[in-house]
Design an enzyme around this catalytic site. Structure first.
Site, PDB file in Angstrom:
ATOM      1  N   ASP A 237      35.320  87.846 -42.490  1.00  0.00           N
ATOM      2  CA  ASP A 237      34.141  88.513 -43.082  1.00  0.00           C
ATOM      3  C   ASP A 237      32.899  88.016 -42.354  1.00  0.00           C
ATOM      4  OD1 ASP A 237      32.635  90.166 -44.854  1.00  0.00           O
ATOM      5  OD2 ASP A 237      32.153  88.441 -46.078  1.00  0.00           O
ATOM      6  N   SER A 238      31.820  88.788 -42.514  1.00  0.00           N
ATOM      7  CA  SER A 238      30.551  88.357 -41.935  1.00  0.00           C
ATOM      8  C   SER A 238      30.042  87.110 -42.644  1.00  0.00           C
ATOM      9  CB  SER A 238      29.521  89.475 -42.088  1.00  0.00           C
ATOM     10  OG  SER A 238      29.325  89.733 -43.464  1.00  0.00           O
TER      11      SER A 238
ATOM     12  N   TYR B 264      25.848  91.776 -41.483  1.00  0.00           N
ATOM     13  CA  TYR B 264      26.216  92.809 -40.513  1.00  0.00           C
ATOM     14  C   TYR B 264      25.620  94.165 -40.897  1.00  0.00           C
ATOM     15  CZ  TYR B 264      30.015  90.174 -38.176  1.00  0.00           C
ATOM     16  OH  TYR B 264      30.762  89.288 -37.449  1.00  0.00           O
TER      17      TYR B 264
ATOM     18  N   CYS C 265      35.919  92.847 -44.904  1.00  0.00           N
ATOM     19  CA  CYS C 265      34.523  93.261 -44.781  1.00  0.00           C
ATOM     20  C   CYS C 265      34.518  94.772 -44.584  1.00  0.00           C
ATOM     21  CB  CYS C 265      33.901  92.561 -43.569  1.00  0.00           C
ATOM     22  SG  CYS C 265      32.237  93.124 -43.166  1.00  0.00           S
ATOM     23  N   ASN C 266      33.862  95.479 -45.479  1.00  0.00           N
ATOM     24  CA  ASN C 266      33.839  96.944 -45.371  1.00  0.00           C
ATOM     25  C   ASN C 266      33.036  97.408 -44.173  1.00  0.00           C
ATOM     26  OD1 ASN C 266      35.000  98.204 -48.064  1.00  0.00           O
ATOM     27  ND2 ASN C 266      34.007  96.276 -48.530  1.00  0.00           N
ATOM     28  N   THR C 267      31.968  96.672 -43.878  1.00  0.00           N
ATOM     29  CA  THR C 267      31.120  97.086 -42.762  1.00  0.00           C
ATOM     30  C   THR C 267      31.921  97.031 -41.460  1.00  0.00           C
ATOM     31  OG1 THR C 267      29.266  96.143 -43.996  1.00  0.00           O
ATOM     32  CG2 THR C 267      28.873  96.693 -41.685  1.00  0.00           C
TER      33      THR C 267
ATOM     34  N   GLU D 297      23.976  85.554 -49.652  1.00  0.00           N
ATOM     35  CA  GLU D 297      24.201  84.504 -48.637  1.00  0.00           C
ATOM     36  C   GLU D 297      23.201  83.357 -48.815  1.00  0.00           C
ATOM     37  OE1 GLU D 297      26.579  84.192 -45.963  1.00  0.00           O
ATOM     38  OE2 GLU D 297      27.632  85.758 -47.061  1.00  0.00           O
TER      39      GLU D 297
ATOM     40  N   CYS E  46      31.582  96.763 -50.753  1.00  0.00           N
ATOM     41  CA  CYS E  46      31.191  95.626 -49.916  1.00  0.00           C
ATOM     42  C   CYS E  46      31.835  94.429 -50.589  1.00  0.00           C
ATOM     43  CB  CYS E  46      29.670  95.473 -49.891  1.00  0.00           C
ATOM     44  SG  CYS E  46      29.112  93.892 -49.202  1.00  0.00           S
TER      45      CYS E  46
ATOM     46  N   HIS F 222      31.088  91.481 -50.800  1.00  0.00           N
ATOM     47  CA  HIS F 222      30.174  90.576 -51.507  1.00  0.00           C
ATOM     48  C   HIS F 222      29.932  91.046 -52.952  1.00  0.00           C
ATOM     49  CE1 HIS F 222      29.171  89.094 -47.482  1.00  0.00           C
ATOM     50  NE2 HIS F 222      28.413  88.156 -48.009  1.00  0.00           N
TER      51      HIS F 222
HETATM   52  N1  DGL Z   1      31.097  91.692 -46.998  1.00  0.00           N
HETATM   53  C1  DGL Z   1      30.562  92.637 -46.028  1.00  0.00           C
HETATM   54  C2  DGL Z   1      31.047  94.033 -46.417  1.00  0.00           C
HETATM   55  O1  DGL Z   1      32.059  94.150 -47.098  1.00  0.00           O
HETATM   56  C3  DGL Z   1      29.079  92.437 -45.948  1.00  0.00           C
HETATM   57  C4  DGL Z   1      28.496  92.993 -44.705  1.00  0.00           C
HETATM   58  C5  DGL Z   1      27.192  92.361 -44.295  1.00  0.00           C
HETATM   59  O2  DGL Z   1      27.247  91.275 -43.737  1.00  0.00           O
HETATM   60  O3  DGL Z   1      26.149  93.014 -44.469  1.00  0.00           O
HETATM   61  O4  DGL Z   1      30.485  95.034 -46.022  1.00  0.00           O
END
Ligand code: DGL
Length: 269
Positions: free
Chosen positions: A7-8, A39, A70-72, A162, A194, A196
């Site tokens: 993940d980011s 991200y 991470c979805n992004t 974060e 997401c 998070h």
């Molecule tokens: N947990 C990431 C997601 O699922 C967060 C992406 C980000 O860092 O903005 O998209």
């Protein structure tokens, strides 16, 4: 050979926790690219390059299978990484498709034509990059017809999480839910798209009200991973589990403790 999870930042820990509970005999290596998070406000090329570097680091650490928690990254980078070809014996999977399969009442690998499903109005909460990628609507269109999707790009939420500023994160969630409801007053279901956002699931639920079915990814992804590993037992292995980060290990460990209420010691990636 542990399973890698990427993940980011901290969000993927929600998926990791569900996967560890569902698969107690599988070892995981978690990689948080906190040095480059978030991200969700980055350009697609940038997201691709960062994701690829993280995935390769996990492959190099001995992981056969890497899950993009991470979805992004799943929405923007996964297909490009897969299409470029992955090394022999290595795999990379995302978290996006399992969630859409759950929404559209499908089992993994069910490639039958798109059909009518029970849910017709869906609210999608995700990062700006995930929303801009249109990956959700594209994947949904392969599986269901007649589903109206309203997407809300939730700027600022990942940064606040974060930073550990949950008061700001909760206020932002409420304002994003209000904005969504102005566009779609009565969604039947909401996707927390997401990894998070499960950390704020109660705030989403409260703001959405009791009539909205909230689909949260961790349990869905853990189930789908269990199913995948049952079909690919060669990818299950044991190895040295661990937590790596490109951010400040102490800072990231403290935040992980704040959210998960258990001690996790991150090491420099
Ligand atoms: N947990 C990431 C997601 O699922 C967060 C992406 C980000 O860092 O903005 O998209």
């Amino acid at each position: 050979m542990a399973v890698g999870m990427f993940d980011s930042g901290l969000g993927g820990l929600t998926v990791l926790t569900a996967a560890q509970t569902r698969l107690p005999d599988v070892d995981f290596v978690y990689y948080s690219d906190a040095g480059n998070a978030p991200y969700g406000v980055r350009e697609p090329d940038d997201i691709h390059n960062l994701t690829k570097a993280g995935v390769e680091a996990l492959w190099d650490a001995g992981c056969g299978l890497v899950v993009l928690a991470c979805n992004t990254a799943s929405a923007v980078a996964l297909r490009r990484i897969q299409e470029a070809g992955v090394p022999k014996g290595k795999r990379v999977l995302g978290v996006f498709v399992p969630m859409i399969e759950a929404l559209t009442e499908r089992n993994w690998g069910d490639n039958s034509p798109p059909r009518q499903v029970a849910i017709q109005n869906v609210a999608l909460f995700a990062t700006p990059a995930t929303v801009a990628s249109r990956a959700f609507s594209r994947e949904l269109a392969f599986r269901a017809i007649g589903v109206d999707v309203e997407a809300q790009a939730c700027g600022g939420v990942v940064d606040a999480i974060e930073e550990g500023d949950m008061i700001l994160a909760e206020a932002l969630v409420r304002s994003h839910v209000d904005a969504l409801k102005r566009k779609m007053p009565k969604p039947q279901a909401a996707i927390l798209g997401c990894t998070h956002y499960p950390l704020l699931e109660s705030t989403f639920r409260e703001a959405l009200g009791p009539d909205v079915k909230v689909l949260s990814q961790p349990a869905i992804v853990a189930e789908s991973l269990a199913d995948y590993l049952a079909r690919h037992p060669d990818l299950i292995g044991s190895g040295s589990p661990g937590y790596r980060t490109t951010g400040n290990p102490r800072h990231v460990s403290d935040r992980a403790m704040q959210f998960l209420r258990r001690h996790i010691a991150f090491e420099a990636a």
